[in-house]
Write an enzyme that holds these catalytic residues in place. Structure first.
Site, short mmCIF file in Angstrom:
data_model
loop_
_atom_site.label_atom_id
_atom_site.label_comp_id
_atom_site.label_asym_id
_atom_site.label_seq_id
_atom_site.Cartn_x
_atom_site.Cartn_y
_atom_site.Cartn_z
N TRP A 1 -3.54 1.66 11.22
CA TRP A 1 -4.78 1.55 10.46
C TRP A 1 -4.61 2.05 9.02
O TRP A 1 -5.38 2.87 8.53
CB TRP A 1 -5.90 2.32 11.16
CG TRP A 1 -6.34 1.79 12.49
CD1 TRP A 1 -5.61 1.03 13.36
CD2 TRP A 1 -7.62 1.99 13.10
NE1 TRP A 1 -6.35 0.76 14.48
CE2 TRP A 1 -7.58 1.33 14.37
CE3 TRP A 1 -8.76 2.66 12.74
CZ2 TRP A 1 -8.66 1.32 15.24
CZ3 TRP A 1 -9.84 2.67 13.61
CH2 TRP A 1 -9.79 1.98 14.84
N ASP B 1 1.71 0.85 15.32
CA ASP B 1 1.14 1.06 16.64
C ASP B 1 1.10 -0.23 17.45
O ASP B 1 0.97 -0.21 18.68
CB ASP B 1 -0.29 1.61 16.51
CG ASP B 1 -1.19 0.68 15.72
OD1 ASP B 1 -0.81 0.32 14.59
OD2 ASP B 1 -2.28 0.31 16.22
N ALA C 1 7.32 -5.32 4.75
CA ALA C 1 6.90 -5.83 6.06
C ALA C 1 6.03 -7.06 5.89
O ALA C 1 5.35 -7.24 4.88
CB ALA C 1 6.13 -4.77 6.84
N GLN D 1 0.82 -1.21 0.00
CA GLN D 1 0.00 0.00 0.00
C GLN D 1 0.86 1.27 0.00
O GLN D 1 0.72 2.13 -0.88
CB GLN D 1 -0.93 0.00 1.22
CG GLN D 1 -1.97 -1.09 1.21
CD GLN D 1 -2.93 -0.94 2.38
OE1 GLN D 1 -3.89 -0.18 2.33
NE2 GLN D 1 -2.66 -1.67 3.45
N THR E 1 2.83 -8.26 7.18
CA THR E 1 1.71 -7.56 7.84
C THR E 1 0.49 -8.44 8.07
O THR E 1 -0.55 -7.94 8.51
CB THR E 1 1.28 -6.35 7.00
OG1 THR E 1 0.92 -6.79 5.68
CG2 THR E 1 2.41 -5.33 6.89
N TYR F 1 3.21 -10.23 15.49
CA TYR F 1 3.48 -9.15 14.55
C TYR F 1 4.12 -7.96 15.26
O TYR F 1 5.17 -7.45 14.84
CB TYR F 1 2.19 -8.73 13.85
CG TYR F 1 2.30 -7.44 13.07
CD1 TYR F 1 3.07 -7.35 11.92
CD2 TYR F 1 1.62 -6.29 13.50
CE1 TYR F 1 3.17 -6.16 11.21
CE2 TYR F 1 1.72 -5.11 12.79
CZ TYR F 1 2.48 -5.04 11.66
OH TYR F 1 2.59 -3.87 10.96
#
Length: 296
Positions: free
Chosen positions: A160, A111, A69, A13, A71, A134
């Site tokens: 998010w 986060d 990453a 993304q 994810t 994770y």
């Protein structure tokens, strides 16, 4: 002097949004000053230390933006070795190359390094306490970068993340609404959605401003706070999608990995140090929905 920027995880993304920024720079005639090397695992395996150092040296890399990453939060619970290899060892390899070759490193973290049991926005200096594989692997990556300590480098924790690219909550909600008139969405997990396009633009703006010893940690997420339920309601409202959403609790939707119930990030340091305004999440959601609409 031409700037050579390595972007790892360029098909994800954030990586895809950075490629969009690069394309716009080229269209505006800036291609003579910056060259982007956008890689994925097939073209550069960041878990291979020799491959990383060789790639950076052969291509005279000045800046690394690590978007690579693992994810898959739930899958990581059963694949801890793979998650650690990418999120920890891969980050360490990039940091080592950055230190040895005097390269600036921008590393994207999460986060999920926090427990989520706080009651005020998390500051970069707050104690970490991940509650899943994770988050543990991402925190190990952060610590490895801090140990290597390449100059003019930053760790940016975000939360998010969504985009018009890849798999994410926004696209999932819109897809589900095509098949279901009613959806149930968790309402007791609170955070701040982050539009990857905003983060990509911010990263490109801060690159010329990196001028410090070692590594600094920042937080970046869009302004405002909501639950996943609130987010879903806004997605359908702003997209004009008819769908009835009911709030449920985390207990009603069990997952293999635990999620932080509170993921609000304190972003004031990032905004002050780099003089960047971070837009509200609803404002950015409108832009993402427009991009999705334009892309069909």
């Amino acid at each position: 002097m031409k700037t050579h920027i390595l972007v790892t995880g360029s098909n994800g993304q954030l990586g895809s949004e950075i490629r969009q920024v690069a394309d716009r720079q080229h269209a505006n005639g800036e291609k003579n000053h910056t060259r982007f090397y956008c890689t994925d695992r097939a073209t550069l395996d960041i878990t291979d230390a020799v491959a990383v150092e060789t790639f950076c040296r052969d291509n005279a890399i000045n800046i690394i933006i690590n978007c690579a990453a693992y994810t898959a939060v739930d899958t990581a619970e059963s694949e801890p070795t793979t998650a650690d290899a990418i999120n920890h060892i891969g980050a360490k390899n990039l940091a080592t190359a950055a230190r040895k070759q005097n390269i600036s490193l921008v590393h994207i973290s999460t986060d999920y390094v926090f427990s989520g049991h706080g009651c005020r926005p998390y500051r970069p200096s707050d104690d970490t306490a991940p509650t899943n594989v994770y988050g543990t692997s991402k925190l190990a990556g952060e610590k490895a970068i801090l140990d290597e300590c390449p100059d003019n480098s930053v760790i940016i924790r975000t939360a998010w993340v969504y985009s018009s690219f890849g798999k994410n909550f926004v696209k999932t909600m819109l897809t589900l609404a095509e098949k279901h008139a009613q959806l149930r969405v968790v309402a007791d997990q609170v955070g701040s959605p982050t539009y990857a396009a905003d983060l990509a633009e911010a990263i490109m703006k801060i690159l010329p401003q990196l001028n410090h010893r070692g590594v600094k940690t920042y937080h970046y997420s869009n302004a405002g706070v909501c639950s996943w339920y609130d987010f879903a309601v806004s997605i359908f409202e702003l997209s004009g999608t008819p769908c009835d959403v009911s709030p449920i609790t985390t207990e009603d939707y069990p997952t293999p990995a635990s999620r932080p119930p509170y993921s609000v990030m304190h972003t004031a340091d990032f905004q002050a140090d780099f003089e960047i305004r971070i837009p509200h999440w609803r404002e950015s959601l409108k832009h993402c929905l427009a991009a999705l609409n334009n892309n069909g």
